[in-house]
Design a protein around this motif. Structure first.
Motif, PDB file in Angstrom:
ATOM      1  N   VAL A 167       0.843  -1.203   0.000  1.00 56.46           N
ATOM      2  CA  VAL A 167       0.000   0.000   0.000  1.00 56.46           C
ATOM      3  C   VAL A 167       0.876   1.249   0.000  1.00 56.46           C
ATOM      4  O   VAL A 167       0.605   2.219  -0.734  1.00 56.46           O
ATOM      5  CB  VAL A 167      -0.942  -0.008   1.210  1.00 56.46           C
ATOM      6  N   TYR A 168       1.919   1.250   0.820  1.00 53.21           N
ATOM      7  CA  TYR A 168       2.852   2.389   0.815  1.00 53.21           C
ATOM      8  C   TYR A 168       3.515   2.531  -0.549  1.00 53.21           C
ATOM      9  O   TYR A 168       3.693   3.650  -1.049  1.00 53.21           O
ATOM     10  CB  TYR A 168       3.913   2.210   1.901  1.00 53.21           C
ATOM     11  N   ARG A 169       3.905   1.416  -1.137  1.00 47.70           N
ATOM     12  CA  ARG A 169       4.558   1.458  -2.449  1.00 47.70           C
ATOM     13  C   ARG A 169       3.637   2.081  -3.493  1.00 47.70           C
ATOM     14  O   ARG A 169       4.071   2.916  -4.297  1.00 47.70           O
ATOM     15  CB  ARG A 169       4.966   0.044  -2.870  1.00 47.70           C
ATOM     16  N   MET A 170       2.397   1.666  -3.520  1.00 46.27           N
ATOM     17  CA  MET A 170       1.433   2.227  -4.466  1.00 46.27           C
ATOM     18  C   MET A 170       1.230   3.717  -4.221  1.00 46.27           C
ATOM     19  O   MET A 170       1.102   4.506  -5.170  1.00 46.27           O
ATOM     20  CB  MET A 170       0.104   1.472  -4.335  1.00 46.27           C
ATOM     21  N   THR A 171       1.228   4.117  -2.960  1.00 47.49           N
ATOM     22  CA  THR A 171       1.047   5.535  -2.619  1.00 47.49           C
ATOM     23  C   THR A 171       2.254   6.356  -3.063  1.00 47.49           C
ATOM     24  O   THR A 171       2.100   7.448  -3.627  1.00 47.49           O
ATOM     25  CB  THR A 171       0.833   5.689  -1.111  1.00 47.49           C
ATOM     26  N   TYR A 172       3.461   5.843  -2.811  1.00 45.05           N
ATOM     27  CA  TYR A 172       4.671   6.533  -3.261  1.00 45.05           C
ATOM     28  C   TYR A 172       4.641   6.727  -4.770  1.00 45.05           C
ATOM     29  O   TYR A 172       4.979   7.798  -5.290  1.00 45.05           O
ATOM     30  CB  TYR A 172       5.927   5.736  -2.884  1.00 45.05           C
ATOM     31  N   LEU A 173       4.268   5.658  -5.473  1.00 40.65           N
ATOM     32  CA  LEU A 173       4.237   5.713  -6.938  1.00 40.65           C
ATOM     33  C   LEU A 173       3.227   6.746  -7.427  1.00 40.65           C
ATOM     34  O   LEU A 173       3.507   7.509  -8.363  1.00 40.65           O
ATOM     35  CB  LEU A 173       3.885   4.329  -7.501  1.00 40.65           C
ATOM     36  N   LYS A 174       2.080   6.797  -6.770  1.00 41.48           N
ATOM     37  CA  LYS A 174       1.018   7.713  -7.197  1.00 41.48           C
ATOM     38  C   LYS A 174       1.370   9.169  -6.907  1.00 41.48           C
ATOM     39  O   LYS A 174       1.127  10.059  -7.741  1.00 41.48           O
ATOM     40  CB  LYS A 174      -0.292   7.336  -6.496  1.00 41.48           C
ATOM     41  N   ILE A 175       1.955   9.427  -5.741  1.00 42.91           N
ATOM     42  CA  ILE A 175       2.196  10.812  -5.319  1.00 42.91           C
ATOM     43  C   ILE A 175       3.419  11.420  -6.001  1.00 42.91           C
ATOM     44  O   ILE A 175       3.378  12.557  -6.488  1.00 42.91           O
ATOM     45  CB  ILE A 175       2.322  10.888  -3.782  1.00 42.91           C
ATOM     46  N   PHE A 176       4.533  10.661  -6.048  1.00 41.78           N
ATOM     47  CA  PHE A 176       5.747  11.263  -6.621  1.00 41.78           C
ATOM     48  C   PHE A 176       6.560  10.316  -7.490  1.00 41.78           C
ATOM     49  O   PHE A 176       7.319  10.761  -8.348  1.00 41.78           O
ATOM     50  CB  PHE A 176       6.653  11.806  -5.502  1.00 41.78           C
ATOM     51  N   GLY A 177       6.423   9.019  -7.304  1.00 40.82           N
ATOM     52  CA  GLY A 177       7.291   8.069  -7.995  1.00 40.82           C
ATOM     53  C   GLY A 177       7.209   8.134  -9.506  1.00 40.82           C
ATOM     54  O   GLY A 177       8.235   8.138 -10.197  1.00 40.82           O
ATOM     55  N   ARG A 178       6.001   8.219 -10.044  1.00 37.87           N
ATOM     56  CA  ARG A 178       5.852   8.196 -11.497  1.00 37.87           C
ATOM     57  C   ARG A 178       6.451   9.428 -12.162  1.00 37.87           C
ATOM     58  O   ARG A 178       6.810   9.381 -13.340  1.00 37.87           O
ATOM     59  CB  ARG A 178       4.374   8.049 -11.867  1.00 37.87           C
ATOM     60  N   HIS A 179       6.576  10.508 -11.419  1.00 38.80           N
ATOM     61  CA  HIS A 179       7.174  11.721 -11.989  1.00 38.80           C
ATOM     62  C   HIS A 179       8.684  11.575 -12.178  1.00 38.80           C
ATOM     63  O   HIS A 179       9.283  12.350 -12.939  1.00 38.80           O
ATOM     64  CB  HIS A 179       6.879  12.926 -11.094  1.00 38.80           C
ATOM     65  N   PHE A 180       9.297  10.607 -11.490  1.00 39.84           N
ATOM     66  CA  PHE A 180      10.738  10.400 -11.603  1.00 39.84           C
ATOM     67  C   PHE A 180      11.087   9.294 -12.592  1.00 39.84           C
ATOM     68  O   PHE A 180      12.272   9.059 -12.846  1.00 39.84           O
ATOM     69  CB  PHE A 180      11.321  10.050 -10.232  1.00 39.84           C
TER      70      PHE A 180
END
Length: 306
Positions: A167-180
């Motif tokens: 769940v944390y991983r999905m949240t990281y990806l949604k909030i900022f991860g995909r921008h990197f």
């Protein structure tokens, strides 16, 4: 009750098959990449600039197999109850992502090395040294660490309570991860693509000119073979890591078989790299045969081809 259920749920047939698949890849990665490192330790003539970068990638794959793969079994397949919460999730996800960027940046360094060897020829050979190759390895690790941990400073304030790692991983990806993903993964691959095109053009334009000089022809041929091997390695990484990573962004159902398959392909790539080297580089095969024949000897594999 919930803890008992979580542990028991790891024993159903689907999860057992998933664990078995990851375990096979983990063992294959450690053995295959370990042999690559062992060959460079045993044979001095294999310690060339491109092989130092290959050895670094092998070391990355070994560490990834020994740490991230067992942890993946625990937090993704078995969903053990003790791997949850803000701090643990941040550490595990950050460590996982670090190895993604270590691989990408190392492949970029390998592509740049082949570009220099083929396009710039003797000028690059006069400039490059094993010491500079080791500095490049250090730079890969520093750049990957700075990029990964710099990115994840944005996740330090994300608090989902005792939510599991996924769940944390999905949240990281949604909030900022995909921008990197674009600057950290897609840009290096476009750079590798451009370097690959430049290498192909150089090879096509200069193959006839080099054919009259036997010694130069051998060196140039070896450089081209090495470039092809690295090209296959880059292509394998793109197919088995970048494409599944993009599919993760599109999948809505987490924990499904297709979702696991995307993760599995990413991990399978660690085992595939030594197979690519074995199939594409006769010199590695000869070195392995010589190692089995003379594990403590002084003989060196033939230098005439890679």
């Amino acid at each position: 009750m919930n803890e008992t259920f979580q542990l028991h749920s790891c024993r159903d047939s689907q999860r057992i098959s998933n664990i078995f698949m990851i375990a096979v890849v983990m063992i294959g990665s450690v053995v295959g990449n370990g042999l690559i490192c062992l060959l460079l330790i045993r044979f001095k003539t294999l310690r060339t600039v491109p092989n130092i970068l290959i050895a670094n990638l092998a070391a990355v794959n070994i560490l990834n197999a020994l740490t991230n793969m067992p942890l993946f079994i625990l937090w993704y397949i078995c969903k053990v109850p003790f791997l949850k919460g803000r701090l643990i999730s941040w550490i595990l996800v950050t460590w996982y992502v670090l190895f993604v960027y270590l691989t990408v940046f190392n492949l970029t360094a390998q592509a740049m090395d082949r570009f220099g060897a083929i396009v710039h020829g003797l000028h690059y050979y006069a400039w490059k040294t094993k010491k500079k190759a080791k500095v490049a390895v250090l730079f890969v690790w520093l750049l990957a660490a700075l990029y990964t941990y710099g990115m994840f400073t944005l996740g330090l304030d994300i608090d989902l309570g005792d939510a599991p790692v996924l769940v944390y991983r999905m949240t990281y990806l949604k909030i900022f991860g995909r921008h990197f993903i674009i600057p950290g993964i897609l840009v290096p691959f476009f750079l590798m693509l451009i370097l690959g095109v430049a290498i192909c053009v150089k090879v096509r334009n200069h193959r006839k000119r080099f054919s009259t000089f036997f010694s130069v022809k051998i060196r140039f041929g070896n450089d081209v073979k090495t470039a092809r091997t690295i090209g296959v390695t880059v292509l394998a990484y793109f197919c088995m890591n970048v494409i599944p990573m993009l599919l993760h962004n599109l999948m809505r159902r987490r924990g499904s078989w297709t979702h696991f398959l995307a993760f599995f392909l990413m991990k399978l790539n660690s085992m595939v790299n030594p197979i690519i080297y074995a199939l594409k580089t006769p010199r590695f095969r000869r070195a392995l045969a010589l190692l089995l024949k003379e594990p403590h000897g002084q003989s060196e594999p033939n230098m005439n081809s890679i």
